[in-house]
Design a protein around this motif. Sequence first.
Motif, mmCIF file in Angstrom:
data_model
loop_
_atom_site.group_PDB
_atom_site.id
_atom_site.type_symbol
_atom_site.label_atom_id
_atom_site.label_comp_id
_atom_site.label_asym_id
_atom_site.label_seq_id
_atom_site.Cartn_x
_atom_site.Cartn_y
_atom_site.Cartn_z
ATOM 1 N N LEU A 56 0.837 -1.206 0.000
ATOM 2 C CA LEU A 56 0.000 0.000 0.000
ATOM 3 C C LEU A 56 0.871 1.255 0.000
ATOM 4 C CD1 LEU A 56 -2.710 1.503 0.272
ATOM 5 C CD2 LEU A 56 -2.530 1.194 2.761
ATOM 6 N N SER A 57 1.910 1.254 0.792
ATOM 7 C CA SER A 57 2.825 2.407 0.856
ATOM 8 C C SER A 57 3.447 2.673 -0.514
ATOM 9 C CB SER A 57 3.931 2.151 1.885
ATOM 10 O OG SER A 57 3.398 1.912 3.164
ATOM 11 N N LYS A 58 3.847 1.602 -1.162
ATOM 12 C CA LYS A 58 4.422 1.722 -2.511
ATOM 13 C C LYS A 58 3.409 2.313 -3.480
ATOM 14 C CE LYS A 58 6.584 -1.229 -6.035
ATOM 15 N NZ LYS A 58 6.969 -2.637 -6.339
ATOM 16 N N ASP A 59 2.169 1.834 -3.396
ATOM 17 C CA ASP A 59 1.107 2.323 -4.272
ATOM 18 C C ASP A 59 0.810 3.797 -4.026
ATOM 19 O OD1 ASP A 59 -1.286 1.912 -6.116
ATOM 20 O OD2 ASP A 59 -2.311 2.540 -4.284
ATOM 21 N N LEU A 60 0.892 4.233 -2.780
ATOM 22 C CA LEU A 60 0.606 5.630 -2.448
ATOM 23 C C LEU A 60 1.715 6.569 -2.913
ATOM 24 C CD1 LEU A 60 -0.889 5.184 1.149
ATOM 25 C CD2 LEU A 60 -2.106 5.873 -0.916
ATOM 26 N N GLY A 61 2.892 6.028 -3.194
ATOM 27 C CA GLY A 61 3.974 6.845 -3.734
ATOM 28 C C GLY A 61 4.862 7.507 -2.704
ATOM 29 N N VAL A 62 4.809 7.059 -1.440
ATOM 30 C CA VAL A 62 5.681 7.641 -0.428
ATOM 31 C C VAL A 62 7.119 7.204 -0.675
ATOM 32 C CG1 VAL A 62 3.837 7.771 1.284
ATOM 33 C CG2 VAL A 62 5.286 5.731 1.197
ATOM 34 N N ASP A 63 8.047 7.843 -0.007
ATOM 35 C CA ASP A 63 9.465 7.535 -0.185
ATOM 36 C C ASP A 63 9.884 6.263 0.543
ATOM 37 O OD1 ASP A 63 10.309 9.957 -1.697
ATOM 38 O OD2 ASP A 63 9.617 10.960 0.122
ATOM 39 N N TYR A 64 9.241 6.002 1.675
ATOM 40 C CA TYR A 64 9.645 4.826 2.432
ATOM 41 C C TYR A 64 8.512 4.288 3.294
ATOM 42 C CZ TYR A 64 10.052 7.746 6.649
ATOM 43 O OH TYR A 64 9.786 8.571 7.712
ATOM 44 N N PHE A 65 8.669 3.041 3.673
ATOM 45 C CA PHE A 65 7.833 2.402 4.682
ATOM 46 C C PHE A 65 8.782 1.773 5.689
ATOM 47 C CE2 PHE A 65 5.746 -1.814 5.819
ATOM 48 C CZ PHE A 65 4.988 -1.288 6.859
ATOM 49 N N VAL A 66 8.671 2.155 6.950
ATOM 50 C CA VAL A 66 9.577 1.650 7.983
ATOM 51 C C VAL A 66 8.803 0.845 9.018
ATOM 52 C CG1 VAL A 66 9.434 3.762 9.394
ATOM 53 C CG2 VAL A 66 11.443 2.271 9.587
ATOM 54 N N ILE A 67 9.392 -0.259 9.449
ATOM 55 C CA ILE A 67 8.783 -1.139 10.440
ATOM 56 C C ILE A 67 9.638 -1.106 11.691
ATOM 57 C CG2 ILE A 67 7.958 -3.470 10.902
ATOM 58 C CD1 ILE A 67 8.753 -3.373 7.502
ATOM 59 N N LYS A 68 9.040 -0.773 12.817
ATOM 60 C CA LYS A 68 9.800 -0.683 14.060
ATOM 61 C C LYS A 68 9.171 -1.540 15.150
ATOM 62 C CE LYS A 68 9.664 2.963 16.674
ATOM 63 N NZ LYS A 68 8.835 2.935 17.890
ATOM 64 N N HIS A 69 9.924 -1.700 16.204
ATOM 65 C CA HIS A 69 9.490 -2.423 17.392
ATOM 66 C C HIS A 69 8.473 -1.604 18.179
ATOM 67 C CE1 HIS A 69 12.274 0.603 18.601
ATOM 68 N NE2 HIS A 69 11.822 0.506 19.832
ATOM 69 N N CYS A 70 7.903 -2.208 19.179
ATOM 70 C CA CYS A 70 7.053 -1.492 20.143
ATOM 71 C C CYS A 70 7.828 -1.320 21.438
ATOM 72 C CB CYS A 70 5.770 -2.281 20.401
ATOM 73 S SG CYS A 70 4.663 -1.503 21.605
ATOM 74 N N SER A 71 7.912 -0.093 21.919
ATOM 75 C CA SER A 71 8.599 0.169 23.193
ATOM 76 C C SER A 71 7.653 -0.085 24.359
ATOM 77 C CB SER A 71 9.088 1.614 23.248
ATOM 78 O OG SER A 71 10.130 1.816 22.323
ATOM 79 N N ASP A 72 8.171 -0.654 25.416
ATOM 80 C CA ASP A 72 7.412 -0.912 26.633
ATOM 81 C C ASP A 72 8.120 -0.242 27.801
ATOM 82 O OD1 ASP A 72 5.468 -1.922 28.289
ATOM 83 O OD2 ASP A 72 5.711 -4.001 27.660
ATOM 84 N N ASP A 73 7.418 -0.057 28.916
ATOM 85 C CA ASP A 73 8.082 0.528 30.076
ATOM 86 C C ASP A 73 8.829 -0.548 30.849
ATOM 87 O OD1 ASP A 73 6.194 -0.847 31.553
ATOM 88 O OD2 ASP A 73 5.089 0.909 32.198
ATOM 89 N N GLU A 74 9.518 -0.120 31.914
ATOM 90 C CA GLU A 74 10.352 -1.055 32.676
ATOM 91 C C GLU A 74 9.543 -2.124 33.391
ATOM 92 O OE1 GLU A 74 9.706 2.480 35.489
ATOM 93 O OE2 GLU A 74 9.746 2.034 33.350
ATOM 94 N N LYS A 75 8.217 -1.898 33.508
ATOM 95 C CA LYS A 75 7.341 -2.875 34.159
ATOM 96 C C LYS A 75 6.699 -3.837 33.161
ATOM 97 C CE LYS A 75 6.072 0.629 37.607
ATOM 98 N NZ LYS A 75 4.948 1.470 38.119
ATOM 99 N N GLY A 76 6.908 -3.595 31.875
ATOM 100 C CA GLY A 76 6.293 -4.433 30.859
ATOM 101 C C GLY A 76 4.792 -4.242 30.765
ATOM 102 N N SER A 77 4.327 -3.009 30.963
ATOM 103 C CA SER A 77 2.882 -2.732 31.026
ATOM 104 C C SER A 77 2.134 -3.059 29.734
ATOM 105 C CB SER A 77 2.653 -1.259 31.391
ATOM 106 O OG SER A 77 3.223 -0.950 32.648
ATOM 107 N N LEU A 78 2.803 -2.948 28.590
ATOM 108 C CA LEU A 78 2.153 -3.235 27.312
ATOM 109 C C LEU A 78 2.246 -4.712 26.933
ATOM 110 C CD1 LEU A 78 3.256 -0.114 25.219
ATOM 111 C CD2 LEU A 78 1.064 -0.499 26.350
ATOM 112 N N GLY A 79 3.048 -5.464 27.655
ATOM 113 C CA GLY A 79 3.139 -6.905 27.431
ATOM 114 C C GLY A 79 3.775 -7.295 26.111
ATOM 115 N N VAL A 80 4.776 -6.547 25.664
ATOM 116 C CA VAL A 80 5.421 -6.834 24.382
ATOM 117 C C VAL A 80 6.289 -8.094 24.476
ATOM 118 C CG1 VAL A 80 6.918 -5.938 22.563
ATOM 119 C CG2 VAL A 80 5.468 -4.365 23.870
ATOM 120 N N ASP A 81 6.135 -8.997 23.516
ATOM 121 C CA ASP A 81 6.951 -10.217 23.452
ATOM 122 C C ASP A 81 8.163 -9.930 22.568
ATOM 123 O OD1 ASP A 81 8.089 -12.685 23.246
ATOM 124 O OD2 ASP A 81 6.442 -13.613 22.125
ATOM 125 N N TYR A 82 9.264 -9.528 23.185
ATOM 126 C CA TYR A 82 10.447 -9.154 22.412
ATOM 127 C C TYR A 82 11.136 -10.355 21.780
ATOM 128 C CZ TYR A 82 9.977 -4.388 24.023
ATOM 129 O OH TYR A 82 9.491 -3.123 24.244
#
Length: 393
Positions: free
Chosen positions: A239-265
Amino acid sequence: MAENFLERDLKEVEKIVLAQIEEVNRRGLTRKDVDPRKKFHLDTCKIAFHKDRVDAWRRGEKVAPITMDMALTQKCTYACVFCYANLQQHPSSPAGWEVYENLLNDAVEIGHKKGEGIKAISLVSDGESTLSPHFYKFIMKGVENGIDMAVGTNGLALKKEELPALIDALTYLRFNFDAAEPEAYCQIMGTNKEAYKRVIENIRECVRLKKEQNSKVTIGMQMVLLPQYADQVIPLALLSKDLGVDYFVIKHCSDDEKGSLGVDYSWYKSDIANKLLHTAESLSTEEFSVQAKWSKLKTGRDRIYSKCYAPPLFLQISGSGVVAPCGSFFNPAYSKYHIGDIKQQRFKDIWASDRYWEVMNSLHSDKFDAKTQCATLCLQDKLWARIIHFHLQ
């Protein structure tokens, strides 16, 4: 009844991902001859271009941040499942234009010597800055002062009549966009299908204006990846390619020191994640780049260092007005790291204060341990590594 994209079995999601990988390969959409980082590298920093300031910092001089991330508000009309800002809420406290005008003037006035003030400001912090009545004026004033200005946004509140000037003013415009399928987008980002349609229209218009005005702005789309919706990566790259943007970037999800968001790193390091992200990057062309932020995706939850040296060169300001070393400490629970508030005090006075440098120095003292007292994979994490490289050299 609509499918629940957030409560599916992970094996089901991974089965879809494998089918998507097979399909784009079968269709000949992947390319191994294109380097997605040839034009720009989204998984690094520019500290090497600022050796004079790093050297001044090493000598113990009071240097201005090279760049600063901030927001003009903590408000947001979305409710993204991955949003770290939800862990950092302050009472709503809007500021008048004079506060922001003073901040932009102070930004270029401070520094260890003339002309060594803040070089860049990105509106990417803990709120949707396009909702501020001062958003467009803030961008233009920053440019007038010689500061590189950039924006990260969900794109919903952008005003069409303001876009031509905005496109010419910014160094980059990044749309936070987490799913290609409208229903998945709504569930993940906490919004509705009308918002999805409007943002798509705004992205297309920005791309059109960039071409029409021969603007140098870089326009991109960013996905915060969680395993629950990994099957949105490849469709979103297409979709990003079709829209003509320069880039599409995929990043991790940041969580706090308590793991409140429950991210499985651990999932980010799995074979399926590795295969998926490499396939996504292979959808790049000479004009369009897909990049995964491998440095942090592979780092995992745990830091390798205990002391943090980065904030004096990379500062953050909350949409509440609170000045802190980084976004991890915006929450009132971390008030011992709060340096000041731009609504109550001029930024140049906050920067020059004993409090500013006491807090900065405390982060690399024996009383602080970044391994246990910080959020995971913060913005300054990569900068820390570069600073240590300079320091050791």
